[in-house]
Structures are given as structure tokens and as C-alpha cells.
Design an enzyme around this catalytic site. Structure first.
Site, PDB file in Angstrom:
ATOM      1  N   LYS A 260       7.798   8.910   3.338  1.00 58.31           N
ATOM      2  CA  LYS A 260       7.435  10.274   3.136  1.00 58.31           C
ATOM      3  C   LYS A 260       7.446  11.241   4.526  1.00 58.31           C
ATOM      4  O   LYS A 260       8.120  12.793   4.361  1.00 58.31           O
ATOM      5  CB  LYS A 260       6.550  11.309   2.107  1.00 58.31           C
ATOM      6  CG  LYS A 260       6.397  12.249   2.181  1.00 58.31           C
ATOM      7  CD  LYS A 260       5.275  12.613   1.051  1.00 58.31           C
ATOM      8  CE  LYS A 260       4.285  14.428   0.820  1.00 58.31           C
ATOM      9  NZ  LYS A 260       4.217  14.216   0.069  1.00 58.31           N
ATOM     10  N   HIS A 261       6.797  10.847   5.437  1.00 56.01           N
ATOM     11  CA  HIS A 261       6.196  11.059   6.582  1.00 56.01           C
ATOM     12  C   HIS A 261       6.854  10.396   7.828  1.00 56.01           C
ATOM     13  O   HIS A 261       8.110  11.353   8.585  1.00 56.01           O
ATOM     14  CB  HIS A 261       5.196  11.637   6.859  1.00 56.01           C
ATOM     15  CG  HIS A 261       4.192  12.201   5.583  1.00 56.01           C
ATOM     16  ND1 HIS A 261       4.550  13.353   5.739  1.00 56.01           N
ATOM     17  CD2 HIS A 261       3.384  11.625   4.830  1.00 56.01           C
ATOM     18  CE1 HIS A 261       3.631  13.675   4.729  1.00 56.01           C
ATOM     19  NE2 HIS A 261       3.165  12.751   4.033  1.00 56.01           N
TER      20      HIS A 261
ATOM     21  N   GLU B 268       3.834   6.390   2.699  1.00 54.65           N
ATOM     22  CA  GLU B 268       3.661   7.156   4.191  1.00 54.65           C
ATOM     23  C   GLU B 268       4.752   7.340   5.005  1.00 54.65           C
ATOM     24  O   GLU B 268       5.323   8.038   5.748  1.00 54.65           O
ATOM     25  CB  GLU B 268       1.925   6.591   4.508  1.00 54.65           C
ATOM     26  CG  GLU B 268       1.403   6.633   4.012  1.00 54.65           C
ATOM     27  CD  GLU B 268       0.979   8.400   3.949  1.00 54.65           C
ATOM     28  OE1 GLU B 268       1.158   9.168   4.853  1.00 54.65           O
ATOM     29  OE2 GLU B 268       0.618   8.705   3.017  1.00 54.65           O
TER      30      GLU B 268
ATOM     31  N   GLN C  35      -8.977  10.181   6.847  1.00 51.56           N
ATOM     32  CA  GLN C  35      -9.475  10.520   5.366  1.00 51.56           C
ATOM     33  C   GLN C  35     -11.314   9.031   5.610  1.00 51.56           C
ATOM     34  O   GLN C  35     -11.536   8.242   5.843  1.00 51.56           O
ATOM     35  CB  GLN C  35      -8.979   9.818   4.065  1.00 51.56           C
ATOM     36  CG  GLN C  35      -8.543   8.102   4.370  1.00 51.56           C
ATOM     37  CD  GLN C  35      -7.709   7.899   3.188  1.00 51.56           C
ATOM     38  OE1 GLN C  35      -7.088   8.666   2.144  1.00 51.56           O
ATOM     39  NE2 GLN C  35      -7.032   6.522   2.938  1.00 51.56           N
TER      40      GLN C  35
ATOM     41  N   HIS D   5      -5.066   8.467   6.941  1.00 53.87           N
ATOM     42  CA  HIS D   5      -4.387   8.560   5.565  1.00 53.87           C
ATOM     43  C   HIS D   5      -2.504   8.200   5.875  1.00 53.87           C
ATOM     44  O   HIS D   5      -2.242   7.774   5.873  1.00 53.87           O
ATOM     45  CB  HIS D   5      -4.848   9.801   5.323  1.00 53.87           C
ATOM     46  CG  HIS D   5      -3.933  10.672   3.939  1.00 53.87           C
ATOM     47  ND1 HIS D   5      -4.331  11.453   3.151  1.00 53.87           N
ATOM     48  CD2 HIS D   5      -3.082  10.006   3.173  1.00 53.87           C
ATOM     49  CE1 HIS D   5      -3.708  11.821   2.419  1.00 53.87           C
ATOM     50  NE2 HIS D   5      -2.956  10.676   2.006  1.00 53.87           N
TER      51      HIS D   5
ATOM     52  N   PHE E 216       0.924   2.480  -0.487  1.00 50.48           N
ATOM     53  CA  PHE E 216       0.386   3.841   0.421  1.00 50.48           C
ATOM     54  C   PHE E 216       0.963   3.598   1.238  1.00 50.48           C
ATOM     55  O   PHE E 216       1.682   4.330   2.159  1.00 50.48           O
ATOM     56  CB  PHE E 216      -1.073   3.055   0.387  1.00 50.48           C
ATOM     57  CG  PHE E 216      -1.922   4.377   1.170  1.00 50.48           C
ATOM     58  CD1 PHE E 216      -1.789   5.080   1.070  1.00 50.48           C
ATOM     59  CD2 PHE E 216      -2.565   3.467   2.536  1.00 50.48           C
ATOM     60  CE1 PHE E 216      -2.141   6.115   2.009  1.00 50.48           C
ATOM     61  CE2 PHE E 216      -3.402   4.391   3.067  1.00 50.48           C
ATOM     62  CZ  PHE E 216      -2.572   5.840   2.826  1.00 50.48           C
TER      63      PHE E 216
END
Length: 267
Positions: free
Chosen positions: A143-144, A140, A51, A82, A136
Site C-alpha cells: 500500500k505505502h 505496508e 503506534q 506502523h 501486516f
């Protein structure tokens, strides 16, 4: 420059040792032994999403200690991470593949690199995969990162691998060397920016814009981390709404007085 080289060497040395303690596919070590969500098939490739702080931070309305947009002279001036996202070739992606709550202590030795290259650019707390709000980095990972198996199977491996990829593929330096520098007055040809990255890494990136400003650039990799074209790169000018000429805006951080006046009471 010397500091960055030292960090890169440390990360490279550490990542080589990661495979030595990875558990079997579908499980995590210790108390985090779980079964993968079999309804989500194994991913096809990785996308490293970067980002541009100058675009993202322009939306900053108040400051807090965790928002890197508020660091004054230390506010990031280069692309920051990101996330590293497992994706499918059809344009979709898996998410929240199994329960593994983020534990910052697991990456305590990576904090210098995380704060510098993977900072939060918001005071917000994103939703976690299993209800509630979190950090944050936790977002990440949950979720990922949990969908990165069998290539990456634990939290520490996910973050150090991502930092390593970021340092080896310095998009900011590539663009600066091609003459694409942060500016609030200049606009650059999107094709020229893409070409600079193609020449450096021999792949086509995906570019995401907010109006005429570059918001994110994504570099993609096969599962063995060799670079490959991103799926979204084939439609980079229409699907992601990037015009033919784009900007890399500069950002003037909120000053110390603004930070005090606008800092929310719950931070």
C-alpha cells in the site's frame, strides 16, 4: 542498550549501501519490472507512523503467534512502527502504486529488528492491494512502500530505511526523559508531549488519540529524510480528537492460559 546500538550500526551500515543497487525510477529489479500508476502523482513527504502498544493492545480479545500483544513479558512497552507513509501536502496520500507482491525472504536479514520494532499488534490479516489477505508487513509494503519511488524503489530498501529512521528518532526515550511514562492513572498535557518532541527533533509531530489515550504519533520528513512538520500537526487537538490531557496506558498481556484457550483454530 548494547544490543540496540549494534543493530543501529548494522542498519546504518546497510542503508548506506542501498543506493548502490537501486534501479531506474518507475521500475523494480528482475521479474518485478512494472510501470508506476501514472494517475497518482509523486508524493511530497514521508510520515513515520508509530503506534503505542498500550492503547492498541487493549482491544486484544484473543491471541495468536503473530500478535505481539500476546508475548507476555516480551510484549512491546515502547512505540512500535506502523509504517512509513508517502503523503501529499494537501492531506491526502497515494496508495498501491504498482504491483509488487511482498516477499518476506527479501528482508530475512532484518527479522530481529522487524520482530522487535515493527511487530503486528493483531491476529487479523489486512487486505492486500490486489485482492485477498496478507501480512501486516506485506500490507505496508504494497500500500505505502510501492508509492515511495523515486526515493525508495524496492522492498528491502523500504524496510531498512524505515527501521533506520525509527532508531534515529526514538520517541519513547524522548517522552520518558521528559517524565511521560506509561501509566494507567496519570494523564499528561498534550502540549507538553508535543513540546518534548519539538525540542528533540525541531519539528511538530501529529498526534492521534483513541478517546484520551495516545494511539499514534507521527514524525514527518522531507524526501531527503530531514525532519519537517507534519501536515496534520496544525490541527492535532481537534481533527484527531486528542483532548488537552492524554494518557499513555500500560497493557497487561494475556497470560499463557488465556493464549491457549482463546487461540483461534485457523492460526
Amino acid at each position: 542498550m548494547a544490543c540496540r546500538r549494534s543493530l543501529l550500526l548494522l542498519l546504518l551500515a546497510t542503508v548506506l549501501s542501498v543506493s548502490a543497487y537501486l534501479p531506474e525510477t518507475g521500475t523494480l529489479a528482475g521479474d518485478d519490472v512494472v510501470v508506476l500508476n501514472r494517475s497518482q502523482r509523486e508524493f511530497d513527504y514521508f510520515a513515520l507512523s508509530l503506534q503505542w502498544p498500550g492503547t492498541y493492545c487493549r482491544g486484544t480479545r484473543h491471541c495468536c503467534s503473530k500478535n505481539a500483544c500476546c508475548r507476555g513479558s516480551d510484549t512491546p512497552t515502547q512505540f512500535t512502527i506502523h509504517g512509513l507513509w508517502p503523503d501529499y501536502n494537501d492531506g491526502s496520500w497515494p496508495s498501491c502504486c504498482y504491483r509488487s507482491d511482498f516477499n518476506e525472504k527479501e528482508i530475512s536479514t532484518l527479522m530481529d529488528g522487524m520482530d522487535k520494532y515493527w511487530p503486528s499488534l493483531s491476529c487479523g490479516s489486512p487486505s492486500s492491494c490486489h485482492g485477498g489477505k496478507g501480512s501486516f508487513w506485506g500490507h505496508e509494503w504494497e500500500k505505502h512502500g510501492t508509492c515511495s519511488s523515486p526515493v525508495i524503489r524496492d522492498e528491502y530498501s523500504y524496510f531498512i530505511t524505515t527501521l533506520n529512521l525509527y532508531l534515529k528518532h526514538n520517541v519513547t526515550d524522548v517522552l520518558y526523559q521528559a517524565g511521560y511514562v506509561a501509566s494507567n492513572s496519570e494523564k499528561y498535557p498534550l502540549g507538553g508531549i508535543v513540546t518534548a518532541i519539538q525540542n528533540a527533533f525541531h519539528i511538530t509531530p501529529e498526534v492521534v488519540c483513541k478517546r484520551d489515550a495516545i494511539d499514534e504519533i507521527r514524525i514527518c520528513f522531507y524526501k531527503d529524510f530531514k525532519p519537517r512538520d507534519c501536515v496534520g500537526s496544525k490541527d492535532m487537538t481537534s481533527k484527531k480528537s486528542c483532548p488537552k490531557y492524554v494518557s499513555l496506558p500500560e497493557y497487561t498481556p494475556l497470560d499463557g492460559e488465556a493464549m491457549v484457550l482463546k487461540m483461534p483454530t485457523d492460526e
